[in-house]
Design an enzyme around this catalytic site. Sequence first.
Site, PDB file in Angstrom:
ATOM      1  N   LYS A  35       0.805  -1.024   0.020  1.00 16.32           N
ATOM      2  CA  LYS A  35       0.010   0.062   0.007  1.00 16.32           C
ATOM      3  C   LYS A  35       0.840   1.186  -0.030  1.00 16.32           C
ATOM      4  O   LYS A  35       1.940   1.083   0.213  1.00 16.32           O
ATOM      5  CB  LYS A  35      -1.018   0.070   1.207  1.00 16.32           C
ATOM      6  CG  LYS A  35      -0.233   0.177   2.404  1.00 16.32           C
ATOM      7  CD  LYS A  35      -1.102  -0.054   3.992  1.00 16.32           C
ATOM      8  CE  LYS A  35      -0.142  -0.027   5.076  1.00 16.32           C
ATOM      9  NZ  LYS A  35      -1.189  -0.255   6.284  1.00 16.32           N
ATOM     10  N   TYR A 254      16.278  30.328   6.907  1.00 14.84           N
ATOM     11  CA  TYR A 254      15.386  30.893   7.317  1.00 14.84           C
ATOM     12  C   TYR A 254      15.263  31.095   8.935  1.00 14.84           C
ATOM     13  O   TYR A 254      15.883  29.914   9.396  1.00 14.84           O
ATOM     14  CB  TYR A 254      13.946  30.398   7.212  1.00 14.84           C
ATOM     15  CG  TYR A 254      13.543  30.307   5.599  1.00 14.84           C
ATOM     16  CD1 TYR A 254      13.360  31.607   5.078  1.00 14.84           C
ATOM     17  CD2 TYR A 254      13.540  29.408   4.673  1.00 14.84           C
ATOM     18  CE1 TYR A 254      12.764  31.846   3.618  1.00 14.84           C
ATOM     19  CE2 TYR A 254      13.012  29.338   3.533  1.00 14.84           C
ATOM     20  CZ  TYR A 254      12.598  30.552   3.092  1.00 14.84           C
ATOM     21  OH  TYR A 254      12.280  30.735   1.720  1.00 14.84           O
TER      22      TYR A 254
HETATM   23  C1  LIG Z   1      -0.096  -1.487   6.757  1.00  8.05           C
HETATM   24  C2  LIG Z   1      -0.660  -2.846   7.295  1.00  8.05           C
HETATM   25  C3  LIG Z   1       0.178  -3.806   7.545  1.00  8.05           C
HETATM   26  C4  LIG Z   1       1.644  -3.567   7.471  1.00  8.05           C
HETATM   27  O1  LIG Z   1       1.909  -3.120   8.446  1.00  8.05           O
HETATM   28  P1  LIG Z   1       3.899  -2.809   9.150  1.00  8.05           P
HETATM   29  O2  LIG Z   1       3.640  -2.275  10.322  1.00  8.05           O
HETATM   30  O3  LIG Z   1       4.219  -1.676   7.894  1.00  8.05           O
HETATM   31  O4  LIG Z   1       4.197  -4.046   8.635  1.00  8.05           O
HETATM   32  C5  LIG Z   1      -0.391  -4.889   7.977  1.00  8.05           C
HETATM   33  N1  LIG Z   1      -1.960  -5.218   8.081  1.00  8.05           N
HETATM   34  C6  LIG Z   1      -2.423  -3.957   7.953  1.00  8.05           C
HETATM   35  C7  LIG Z   1      -4.185  -4.288   8.030  1.00  8.05           C
HETATM   36  C8  LIG Z   1      -2.244  -2.823   7.733  1.00  8.05           C
HETATM   37  O5  LIG Z   1      -3.043  -1.783   7.380  1.00  8.05           O
END
Ligand SMILES: *Cc1c(COP(=O)(O)O)cnc(C)c1O
Length: 362
Positions: A35, A254
């Site tokens: 994702k 800045y």
């Molecule tokens: C994003 C997500 C993961 C992965 O989690 P990490 O901490 O990046 O390993 C696993 N399960 C779900 C439901 C998620 O939304």
Amino acid sequence: MSRGTCAVIHLDNIRHNLQVARRHAPHSRIWAVVKANAYGHGLVPVAQMLAAEADGLAVATLDEALTLRAAGINSPVLLLEGVVSMAQTQTALDADLELVVHTMDQRHWLAEASVQQAVRVWLKVDTGMRRLGFMPAEAGAEYAHLQALPQVATVSFMTHYARADDPAHAMTPQQYDCLHSVVPAGCEASLANSGGVLFWPGRQGDWVRPGIMLYGATPAPEQSRDRLGLRAGMTLYAPIIALRDLVPGDTVGYGGGFSTDRPLRLATVAMGYADGYPRHAPNDTPVAINGIRCRLVGRVSMDMLTVDVTGLQDIGPGTPVELWGPHVAVDEVAQAAGTIGYELLAGLALRGRYDYVTERCS
Ligand SMILES: *Cc1c(COP(=O)(O)O)cnc(C)c1O
């Protein structure tokens, strides 16, 4: 023309990190989580490699899943939060996705959908995270409803750990036990994110869901990437675009965010918060040049940042500066800026190239 800013994506390191996940969870199958544009590494190229190595791919949105299918990726794909409408349900089923079901609406849409072949769905149970899923007391009835649908071949169970990044916290075994109190014999279960994979042997379930560890960042700041045996998925580079010599009394950037009482050499680098580099990175945040660690000085601006390069040899305009990568863990930058590697990687908004090679770019 590119301004020379680029992300080198180390597909071989990501593959290595997947093997680390396999070693930690030898009895589980793996949903590789891609994702958020593969945590900023580029969805399709990373997914193409991982499709061959993992047992399936997991995404957060329908668009991401459809992008994978359009790229010709035929592996199992899991939609981690399921769908938000009847129309999405049909589209998702037509694309042969596996759906998480966490509301009754989602089940009703499923009951209305037409399918070529009955599908597997993942019944999400809220075992304590208080974010998504049916309460444990509702799970049995929901399971029976789903099982009875002609559209459904298999119901598997899912939950999400809230504190798996803490290797000692009692909540993880509680969540594990809670889920297993509602999983009927013979049903598969998925519980573990990266923290669960790395720190909770025996609490991983039939399918694990590692994300951040695949990209070479730690889920737990007190356990460094290097200590966990993970390798950087990305090297983020930007070139030096100017050099100047500071005299005692000069202030930089800045707000005069840095001042010097001795002569210093300063490099200005083509990377800023508009690229996703954190504006909150303070003085002394590490960067690396030719593998040598040096430090940020002055405030990060929108398109540029400044680095103390006093005493460094062999540098000039065009020399690439590593903002994070093998010599500077993204977690170190995150920690300095008061955030986590997840946010920096997923929030990358690079105005530059992605190179899917193992060599540094020039
Ligand atoms: C994003 C997500 C993961 C992965 O989690 P990490 O901490 O990046 O390993 C696993 N399960 C779900 C439901 C998620 O939304």
